[in-house]
Design an enzyme around this catalytic site. Structure first.
Site, PDB file in Angstrom:
ATOM      1  N   CYS A  28     -17.721 109.484  88.669  1.00  0.00           N
ATOM      2  CA  CYS A  28     -18.075 110.892  88.858  1.00  0.00           C
ATOM      3  C   CYS A  28     -19.489 111.015  89.453  1.00  0.00           C
ATOM      4  O   CYS A  28     -19.713 110.635  90.589  1.00  0.00           O
ATOM      5  CB  CYS A  28     -17.911 111.641  87.537  1.00  0.00           C
ATOM      6  SG  CYS A  28     -17.917 113.417  87.763  1.00  0.00           S
ATOM      7  N   HIS A  43     -12.493 110.326  85.646  1.00  0.00           N
ATOM      8  CA  HIS A  43     -12.988 109.596  84.470  1.00  0.00           C
ATOM      9  C   HIS A  43     -11.917 108.673  83.882  1.00  0.00           C
ATOM     10  O   HIS A  43     -11.108 109.116  83.071  1.00  0.00           O
ATOM     11  CB  HIS A  43     -13.434 110.600  83.409  1.00  0.00           C
ATOM     12  CG  HIS A  43     -14.675 111.330  83.780  1.00  0.00           C
ATOM     13  ND1 HIS A  43     -15.934 110.853  83.481  1.00  0.00           N
ATOM     14  CD2 HIS A  43     -14.859 112.479  84.450  1.00  0.00           C
ATOM     15  CE1 HIS A  43     -16.843 111.690  83.949  1.00  0.00           C
ATOM     16  NE2 HIS A  43     -16.220 112.693  84.547  1.00  0.00           N
ATOM     17  N   GLU A  95     -12.227 106.523  81.648  1.00  0.00           N
ATOM     18  CA  GLU A  95     -12.470 106.272  80.226  1.00  0.00           C
ATOM     19  C   GLU A  95     -11.796 107.288  79.319  1.00  0.00           C
ATOM     20  O   GLU A  95     -11.634 107.066  78.114  1.00  0.00           O
ATOM     21  CB  GLU A  95     -13.984 106.234  79.944  1.00  0.00           C
ATOM     22  CG  GLU A  95     -14.725 107.566  80.075  1.00  0.00           C
ATOM     23  CD  GLU A  95     -15.092 107.943  81.518  1.00  0.00           C
ATOM     24  OE1 GLU A  95     -14.551 107.318  82.444  1.00  0.00           O
ATOM     25  OE2 GLU A  95     -15.896 108.861  81.711  1.00  0.00           O
ATOM     26  N   ASP A 140     -22.418 102.431  56.524  1.00  0.00           N
ATOM     27  CA  ASP A 140     -23.365 101.664  57.342  1.00  0.00           C
ATOM     28  C   ASP A 140     -24.353 100.879  56.491  1.00  0.00           C
ATOM     29  O   ASP A 140     -24.550  99.677  56.689  1.00  0.00           O
ATOM     30  CB  ASP A 140     -24.147 102.601  58.282  1.00  0.00           C
ATOM     31  CG  ASP A 140     -23.235 103.550  59.023  1.00  0.00           C
ATOM     32  OD1 ASP A 140     -22.031 103.258  59.085  1.00  0.00           O
ATOM     33  OD2 ASP A 140     -23.709 104.575  59.524  1.00  0.00           O
TER      34      ASP A 140
END
Ligand code: XMP
Length: 547
Positions: free
Chosen positions: A80, A191, A193, A249
């Site tokens: 893009c 795109h 992805e 985390d």
């Protein structure tokens, strides 16, 4: 290890490009689009992707890459804005469209498109063939070369840069795919992805394997071994203090430290703000002890937090008061541990935390929310002194979950929904009191327990179908009946959202039967709650938390 470098120009889907390529088994790193490509910036890099951007290349403030990318000899893929950037930088022209192109648009690939990159567009070529390099890259191919792509742009190429040729056209008649005749430079106006882009993963794979020649050597096991070696070398015999929130985390970071360094060197500190969920501190303690923790410092701050929040009703003020006090207590308690000057401070910071906070990479990405993780004076001082360890800072959330499983972290922690730093303070609207904390804790515990117990349409528990669920106590009461007596109880709202990363969220389509039964269980068990509602707002326009 082969690496794909992603130059981030602030596109919404930059993260997604990185994820998709990691899913293919190739390591990716995102850096700001204008990063100087000197020193070892290109070490190990097999190819460069230029991301999308909300900007236009012809405005003066638009970000441009270091021009050395056009001389470094590496394969380039512009997506893009990335394609428009290459076009503008190399002597072509980009101009605004009269109408933005957005959503699904058909792209036809021209017949003369040949080679490893274009094999991806052939509907007869499988992803496996592309990955293993067995795709037919020269012939015409048996399949159709037409895809439904996904676009979001307001500019188009009106003149290709010298040396480039157009290989694909969108149904609207604009250039959709271009490639350089000699250099391994490719550009897509759409795109790949995005999951709605047909053959998107094949296209990325064709670039990564077919053009860049990467091998699939990004594995969690390999990564852990390299991180552990690095940790041992950096920390040596010094103490390491990890600040724990109890979430996925920090627990995975704790497991990694405990299984890498001698446990006597590892200090874990957790602050119970009194704004935690029911039984949470006990669970945190059990989980860390099970992982082998010896120096576990649990600080009880309930009195201080409730006192600081007394009389405060403004959401921003409540957040600030809770955040500031958290930092004050942390500094005070860390000083009390007397670990000396040289200790290391560890945090469970993720790759996305750094990006969202606008600290390290992707400085173009907007600041989404502030994290306790990245900005306290203690952390800043330690960072300046080169004494911060963030062993998860190259990982995404689901990679951390995979690592947690590998290290034996309890499945309950791994699947746990996110919980905000200010805790119940942002889920009790208006003033926070001890009594309201108790009421909310009880109601929330019933809600969450039921979600874990009940099965959803997918066969998984409701809890696992939902990305984040919690109860919110509203600052209003409503009239009800209990027996013959009229009752004036608090109103509770239940929240359940689906999401990929918390940045946007949809309302979980709650099975009505379960919702009604859970409401009854809550009003029966928690006498101060007279009414339960379900929040049906998506994000945007709402946020996930209420304050
Ligand atoms: P919002 O409410 O902004 O939340 O849509 C997005 C995600 O972020 C979590 N959240 C926080 N996490 N500290 C955190 O660590 C915070 O101050 C904070 N505020 C919101 C929220 O729970 C959701 O997952």
């Amino acid at each position: 290890m082969d690496k794909i470098l992603i130059l981030d120009f602030g596109g919404q889907t930059t993260q997604l490009i990185a994820r998709r390529i990691r899913d293919l088994g190739v390591y990716t790193e995102i850096v700001p689009g204008d990063t100087a490509l000197e020193g070892d910036a290109l070490s190990g890099v097999a190819g460069i992707i230029l991301s999308g951007s909300p900007e236009s290349v012809y405005t003066s403030e638009s970000a441009a890459p270091d021009r050395r990318i056009y001389r470094c000899g590496l394969p380039l893929l512009g997506i893009c804005y990335g394609l428009q950037r290459m076009t503008a930088d190399l002597g072509g022209q980009v101009e605004p469209l009269s109408e933005r192109e957005y959503g699904a648009i058909e792209v036809v690939i021209h017949n003369e498109a040949r080679g490893a990159f274009f094999a991806a567009f052939d509907s007869a070529v499988t992803l496996e063939a592309i990955i293993s390099g067995k795709a037919d890259v020269c012939g015409n191919g048996a399949g159709e070369k037409k895809i439904t792509a996904w676009m979001s742009h307001g500019d188009t190429l009106t003149r290709l840069a010298p040396g480039f040729r157009q290989y694909g056209t969108s149904a609207t008649g604009y250039p959709a795919v271009a490639a350089h005749e000699e250099n391994p430079w490719f550009g897509l106006q759409f795109h790949p992805e995005v999951t709605h882009c047909e053959r998107g993963q094949e296209i990325l794979a064709a670039f990564v394997f077919g053009v860049c020649g990467c091998s699939r050597n990004w594995t969690m096991e390999g990564y852990v071994e390299s991180v552990r070696a690095l940790l041992r070398e950096r920390v040596g015999g010094k103490p390491a203090l990890l600040l724990i929130s109890g979430g996925v985390d920090s627990t995975v970071a704790a497991a990694l430290l405990l299984k890498t360094l001698p446990v006597g060197q590892v200090h874990l500190m957790y602050i119970d703000t009194g704004l935690m969920r029911k039984g949470e501190t006990g669970e945190v303690r059990r989980n860390l002890e099970r992982l082998g923790a010896e120096h576990l410092h649990i600080i009880y701050g309930e009195e201080e937090f409730l006192a600081a929040l007394e009389g405060k009703t403004d959401p921003e003020l409540k957040r600030k008061v809770a955040g500031d006090l958290f930092i004050t207590i942390q500094e005070r308690e860390v000083a009390r541990l007397n670990l000396g000057e040289d200790y290391f401070l560890a945090q469970g910071t993720l790759y996305t935390d750094l990006i969202e906070s606008g600290k390290g990479v992707g400085k173009k990405a907007h600041l989404i929310k502030s994290h306790h993780n990245v900005g306290s004076p203690l952390v800043d001082a330690k960072r300046k002194a080169g004494r911060i360890i963030e062993p998860l800072d190259k990982l995404y959330k689901d990679e951390v979950r995979r690592l947690g499983r590998l290290l034996g972290v309890d499945e309950d922690v791994i699947r746990r929904h996110p919980f905000p730093g200010p805790g119940l303070a942002v889920r009790i609207l208006g003033e926070v009191t001890r009594e309201k904390c108790e009421i909310l804790r009880e109601a929330d515990a019933i809600y969450i327990e039921e979600l874990k117990r009940r099965q959803g349409a997918s066969g998984r528990s409701l809890y696992d179908e939902i990305w984040q669920a919690f109860a919110v106590l509203l600052p209003i009461r409503s009239v009800g009946v209990a027996g013959d007596v009229r009752k004036y109880g608090w109103v509770l709202s239940l929240r359940a959202v689906t999401s990929a990363d918390g940045m946007t969220a949809g309302v979980y389509p709650f099975p009505p039967k379960d919702l009604i039964e859970i409401s009854t269980l809550i009003t029966n068990a928690v006498k101060d709650i007279g009414r339960v509602t379900y929040d049906i707002s998506s994000k945007p326009p709402a946020t996930i938390e209420w304050e």
